[in-house]
Design an enzyme around this catalytic site. Structure first.
Site, PDB file in Angstrom:
ATOM      1  N   GLY A 138      43.712  35.195  38.578  1.00  0.00           N
ATOM      2  CA  GLY A 138      44.026  33.759  38.145  1.00  0.00           C
ATOM      3  C   GLY A 138      42.885  33.323  37.057  1.00  0.00           C
ATOM      4  O   GLY A 138      43.077  32.763  36.342  1.00  0.00           O
ATOM      5  N   GLU A 167      44.115  34.911  33.753  1.00  0.00           N
ATOM      6  CA  GLU A 167      44.988  34.381  33.452  1.00  0.00           C
ATOM      7  C   GLU A 167      44.613  33.004  32.864  1.00  0.00           C
ATOM      8  O   GLU A 167      44.983  32.466  31.652  1.00  0.00           O
ATOM      9  CB  GLU A 167      46.155  33.923  34.470  1.00  0.00           C
ATOM     10  CG  GLU A 167      46.883  35.348  35.104  1.00  0.00           C
ATOM     11  CD  GLU A 167      47.628  35.199  36.180  1.00  0.00           C
ATOM     12  OE1 GLU A 167      46.999  34.427  37.290  1.00  0.00           O
ATOM     13  OE2 GLU A 167      48.601  35.497  36.234  1.00  0.00           O
TER      14      GLU A 167
HETATM   15  N1  3HC Z   1      40.025  33.753  46.982  1.00  0.00           N
HETATM   16  C1  3HC Z   1      39.005  33.313  48.150  1.00  0.00           C
HETATM   17  N2  3HC Z   1      37.950  34.011  48.634  1.00  0.00           N
HETATM   18  C2  3HC Z   1      37.492  34.720  47.937  1.00  0.00           C
HETATM   19  C3  3HC Z   1      38.215  35.286  46.841  1.00  0.00           C
HETATM   20  C4  3HC Z   1      39.252  34.706  46.384  1.00  0.00           C
HETATM   21  N3  3HC Z   1      39.953  35.149  45.432  1.00  0.00           N
HETATM   22  N4  3HC Z   1      37.408  36.259  46.334  1.00  0.00           N
HETATM   23  C5  3HC Z   1      36.307  36.464  47.098  1.00  0.00           C
HETATM   24  N5  3HC Z   1      36.249  35.513  48.021  1.00  0.00           N
HETATM   25  C6  3HC Z   1      35.538  35.170  49.200  1.00  0.00           C
HETATM   26  C7  3HC Z   1      35.481  36.563  50.081  1.00  0.00           C
HETATM   27  O1  3HC Z   1      36.219  36.322  51.173  1.00  0.00           O
HETATM   28  C8  3HC Z   1      33.767  36.286  50.567  1.00  0.00           C
HETATM   29  O2  3HC Z   1      34.059  35.490  51.829  1.00  0.00           O
HETATM   30  P1  3HC Z   1      32.899  35.823  52.993  1.00  0.00           P
HETATM   31  O3  3HC Z   1      31.442  35.490  52.359  1.00  0.00           O
HETATM   32  O4  3HC Z   1      33.332  34.452  53.791  1.00  0.00           O
HETATM   33  O5  3HC Z   1      33.169  36.776  53.871  1.00  0.00           O
HETATM   34  C9  3HC Z   1      32.998  35.817  49.545  1.00  0.00           C
HETATM   35  O6  3HC Z   1      34.165  35.322  48.647  1.00  0.00           O
HETATM   36  C10 3HC Z   1      32.340  36.661  48.655  1.00  0.00           C
HETATM   37  O7  3HC Z   1      33.076  37.838  48.306  1.00  0.00           O
HETATM   38  P2  3HC Z   1      32.748  39.348  48.254  1.00  0.00           P
HETATM   39  O8  3HC Z   1      31.887  39.558  49.576  1.00  0.00           O
HETATM   40  O9  3HC Z   1      33.781  40.344  48.069  1.00  0.00           O
HETATM   41  O10 3HC Z   1      31.708  39.140  47.250  1.00  0.00           O
HETATM   42  P3  3HC Z   1      31.370  40.375  46.294  1.00  0.00           P
HETATM   43  O11 3HC Z   1      30.268  39.654  45.039  1.00  0.00           O
HETATM   44  O12 3HC Z   1      31.153  41.854  46.748  1.00  0.00           O
HETATM   45  O13 3HC Z   1      32.466  40.575  45.146  1.00  0.00           O
HETATM   46  C11 3HC Z   1      34.405  39.868  43.629  1.00  0.00           C
HETATM   47  C12 3HC Z   1      33.048  39.487  44.258  1.00  0.00           C
HETATM   48  C13 3HC Z   1      34.471  41.079  42.892  1.00  0.00           C
HETATM   49  C14 3HC Z   1      34.973  38.687  43.209  1.00  0.00           C
HETATM   50  C15 3HC Z   1      35.312  40.132  44.934  1.00  0.00           C
HETATM   51  O14 3HC Z   1      35.038  39.091  46.180  1.00  0.00           O
HETATM   52  C16 3HC Z   1      36.799  40.259  44.636  1.00  0.00           C
HETATM   53  O15 3HC Z   1      37.186  41.083  44.079  1.00  0.00           O
HETATM   54  N6  3HC Z   1      37.674  39.073  45.000  1.00  0.00           N
HETATM   55  C17 3HC Z   1      38.991  39.159  44.816  1.00  0.00           C
HETATM   56  C18 3HC Z   1      39.321  38.762  43.424  1.00  0.00           C
HETATM   57  C19 3HC Z   1      40.924  39.120  43.465  1.00  0.00           C
HETATM   58  O16 3HC Z   1      41.685  39.587  43.934  1.00  0.00           O
HETATM   59  N7  3HC Z   1      41.606  38.019  42.401  1.00  0.00           N
HETATM   60  C20 3HC Z   1      42.713  37.552  42.285  1.00  0.00           C
HETATM   61  C21 3HC Z   1      43.465  36.955  43.273  1.00  0.00           C
HETATM   62  S1  3HC Z   1      45.287  36.545  43.583  1.00  0.00           S
HETATM   63  C22 3HC Z   1      45.322  35.638  41.978  1.00  0.00           C
HETATM   64  O17 3HC Z   1      44.632  35.315  41.424  1.00  0.00           O
HETATM   65  C23 3HC Z   1      46.835  35.417  41.921  1.00  0.00           C
HETATM   66  C24 3HC Z   1      47.354  34.659  40.524  1.00  0.00           C
HETATM   67  O18 3HC Z   1      47.661  35.683  39.657  1.00  0.00           O
HETATM   68  C25 3HC Z   1      48.071  33.478  40.733  1.00  0.00           C
END
Ligand code: 3HC
Ligand code: NAI
Length: 708
Positions: free
Chosen positions: A106, A109
């Protein structure tokens, strides 16, 4: 600071998203951005606007926690970002997206709805939704091909891998890279473009190609997805959605097609499992009695004892993380052999383009071969990886205790031995811990960290932290035979062998589990690891077997014939010179004969029974492990299986899978097996209890206060 804040630098509006830790689009954030954009549109003094993230990143995507609430009906609020994006795009004043950290999902996006995107050199962009079992749901599949072209658009949406700013610039996803302070650069850029007419991404159709150009791109993408992401529905759905962008007459119709596909994926078991894995991988780092902030020991240097299969790989893992490592052997020939293997492994990676020659040379310099303990006095951590034998391990630990400085961590890579007994060979059992790597240790992500009864919290916290540093996912386990992973793998492989002895073909057993999603079937896995390993262990522990309880017989007989698996060119399969498995009719005949002679009734066995017998054997043992406290949570077991044993991510791990099927159903099936096959199938007490209470393993975690 509120979730989204509007400030001004003279005629430029600055919209800052402030939702730590990753600025996810949680409830309130899209609304906040929309409100700010409305103000920008209304305010005649504003000539352009910047959207930027506070803290370490731009927006890293939708709030993944919200998905579970949507699918469970806890919230009626869908993923309604589209109106916000249209509002931004329709703004008559240029909106500039200033990206640092990660613009994922997102977040990308959102960025693509802006009129311009600028980024820090270290920024990354991507549509990783498929890794969560979903597809982009806020027009990512529609806007990305318009910016990057169809081939790259489909690749980024279907593979889910991020790209760096430099590549995004080349592709046209971003417009400029800003060295130095991003906000300062964004303000200068905004002043450059203020007053210029804006261009809506959704109207940029020039890169959408023709049907003739696109058909081979989509065909190749589908073939690739079927091969590389076997069994997953999201990558194929993502391809369909990008195709819709190229085929449907309007952007709005494309968005509607994307919405339908997104919803289908979101409500699928696959997506629920993959989201469980996303949070699970972060959950395993949380150890109730070793809280965040526990003191750790800096590991700036290490030593590995034993340069065999495991020691060499472990040394590479440390070197790859930039940690200098001593590698000790008993004699020059063994040391040379170990180093030659390391060199060969690096050279292969260079050949395949994974590493540069310079990287290889630098890493090799960090690995210091030695035949003595002379330099061990200065290292922060030692990992012992000598032959599996208690007497030898104790001798090595006694020696390490004498030569290592106070405060250094003494770890064993043992796969079966008791850590406490190993620790008893030292005067510092608090410094002793198990670090169970998986083969090949430089590649496999799993690291079981085995807590001895005296292992200190500091040592545990250090190993958990270190696992991340050396590119592993550390899971803390208790000190029982086989720890978590191998203890469960025993019953799994036992059932696979029993099935063959009962009349299923070797190929049918492997195919059933491969089709279930396992990276490899259990018989092929046995051949790869070496059938003699289990044979030796069975011989050693024969005296512990209960009389009358069935034991696998065919694998021992194969070993007696010298069929150890791939290493001898034959095991359950025959192998050609390229190590390709070939079904062996001789094995089929022999196993049938041995089974009949042993009085095992030969019968037709369904694919469903094969899967249930093998997977529920994992689940039953997993339930015992959980109840006995050798794993902290069921998700820890799942993460172990996904990262160490080739369990399919879209099934969420064995314990999650059992919860998905329903523990009542799993329990009943295990009771059937118990009746048919005897005491090896006695249902685990925890499984019985949860099934009777209508609960799942996840509820057990919650009841224990150990859940996410
Ligand atoms: N939503 C909710 N929580 C999230 C999140 C998200 N998108 N991304 C990360 N978090 C949380 C993690 O669960 C973690 O929580 P915690 O400390 O309680 O365990 C905290 O944020 C920190 O995350 P990381 O430990 O992973 O931190 P890093 O610095 O190692 O990595 C990152 C950061 C690269 C942003 C990694 O967290 C990541 O890849 N996140 C997911 C990104 C993702 O998949 N985005 C797409 C989401 S789906 C979407 O957007 C749908 C749309 O098309 C409508
Ligand atoms: P290996 O036989 O390939 O290597 C052991 C090496 O240790 C040999 O090179 C030997 O010369 C050396 N060695 C023996 N005594 C030594 C000493 N006193 N000082 C220095 N070196 C010494 O064995 P492998 O497979 O690497 O296993 C090592 C350990 O890792 C065992 O405890 C094993 O159970 C465990 N393990 C093995 C896995 C595998 O897949 N091979 C997986 C996980 C753990």
């Amino acid at each position: 600071m509120s979730l989204v804040e509007l400030t001004k630098d003279n005629e430029i509006a600055i919209i800052t998203v402030n939702n730590p830790p990753v600025n996810a689009l949680s409830p309130g954030v899209p609304e906040g951005i929309s409100e700010c954009i409305d103000n920008v549109c209304k305010d005649p003094s504003v000539k352009a606007a910047i959207i930027i993230g506070s803290g370490s990143t731009f927006v890293a995507g939708a709030d993944i926690k919200e998905f579970g609430k949507i699918t469970s009906g806890k919230t009626q609020r869908g993923i309604a970002f589209l109106p916000m994006l249209i509002r931004i795009e329709d703004c008559s004043k240029p909106v500039i997206m200033a990206i640092h950290g990660t613009a994922f999902g997102g977040g990308l996006e959102l960025a693509m709805a802006g009129h311009y995107r600028i980024a820090s050199p270290s920024a990354q962009v991507g549509q990783p939704e498929v890794k969560l079992g979903i597809i982009p749901g806020a027009a990512g599949t529609q806007r990305l091909p318009r910016l990057a072209g169809v081939a790259k658009g489909v690749e980024l949406c279907a593979d889910g891998n991020p790209i760096k700013a430099a590549e995004a610039l080349k592709l046209g996803i971003i417009d400029r890279i800003i060295e130095g302070d991003l906000l300062k650069g964004a303000l200068a850029f905004a002043r450059e473009v203020a007053g210029k007419p804006t261009r809506k991404t959704r109207e940029r159709n020039e890169k959408l190609g023709t049907p003739e150009q696109n058909a081979p791109i989509f065909a190749a993408a589908r073939e690739n997805a079927r091969k590389k992401q076997r069994g997953l529905m999201a990558p194929l759905a993502a391809i369909d959605a990008v195709e819709a962008a190229t085929k449907l007459p309007t952007f709005e119709e494309g968005c509607e097609a994307e919405r339908k596909l997104f919803t289908e994926c979101l409500f699928s078991d696959q997506s629920k499992a993959m989201i469980h894995v996303f949070f699970g991988e972060r959950e395993v780092a949380k150890i109730p009695d070793v809280p965040k902030g526990t003191a750790t020991i800096p590991v700036n240097s290490a030593a590995v004892v034993g340069a065999g299969t495991m020691g060499g790989g472990i040394a590479m893992a440390f070197a790859n993380a930039g940690i200098p490592v001593l590698l000790k052997e008993t004699d020059q020939a063994a040391l040379d052999k170990g180093l030659a293997t390391i060199q060969k492994n690096y050279a292969n990676s260079v050949k395949r383009g994974r590493f540069t020659q310079q990287f290889m040379d630098e890493r090799l310099k960090l690995i210091q071969p030695t035949l003595s303990y002379d330099d061990f006095g200065s290292v922060d951590m030692v990992i012992e990886a000598v032959f599996e034998g208690m007497a030898l391990k104790k001798e090595v630990f006694g020696q390490l205790d004498r030569v290592c400085k106070p405060g250094s961590i003494l770890a064993s890579n043992t796969s079966t031995l008791n850590i406490d007994e190993i620790a008893s060979a030292t005067k510092r059992p608090a410094a002793v811990i198990g670090t169970h790597f998986f083969s090949p240790a430089n590649v496999m992500r799993l690291l079981e960290i085995v807590r001895g009864k005296a292992s200190s919290k500091e040592v545990i916290a250090t190993c958990m932290q270190l696992s991340k540093k050396i590119g592993k996912i550390g899971v803390l386990v208790g000190n029982c035979r086989g720890f978590v992973g191998n203890r469960m793998f025993g019953p799994y492989r036992r059932e696979a062998q029993f099935l063959v002895e009962e009349g299923a073909s070797v190929e049918a057993v492997d195919k059933a589990l491969y089709d279930y999603g396992m990276a490899m079937g259990p018989m092929a896995t046995g051949d790869l690891a070496g059938l003699d390993v289990g044979w030796r262990i069975r011989k050693e522990f024969r005296h512990t077997e209960k009389p009358g309880v069935r034991q696998p017989l065919a694998e021992d007989r194969l070993c007696e014939l010298g069929r150890y698996g791939q290493k001898t060119g034959a095991g359950w399969y025959k192998y050609d010179s390229e190590r390709r498995a070939i079904p062996d009719p001789e094995v089929a005949q022999m196993v049938k004969k041995w089974g009949t002679e042993a009085g095992i009734p030969q019968r037709q066995i369904s694919k469903e029974e094969i899967v249930d017998r093998c997977i529920y054997a994992l689940v039953n043992e997993g339930a015992r492990i959980l109840e006995e406290g050798y794993a902290l949570r069921s998700v820890d077991i799942d993460i172990i299986y996904l990262n160490g044993y080739g369990f399919p991510g879209h099934r969420g791990g064995p314990m999650w899978y059992a919860d998905t099927v329903g523990l009542k159903k799993v329990y009943e099936r295990i009771c059937e097996f118990h009746k048919q096959h005897g005491e090896l199938w006695e249902p685990a007490p925890l499984l019985k209890r949860l099934a009777e209470e209508g609960k799942g393993f996840a509820d057990f975690n919650k009841d224990q206060g150990a859940a996410a």
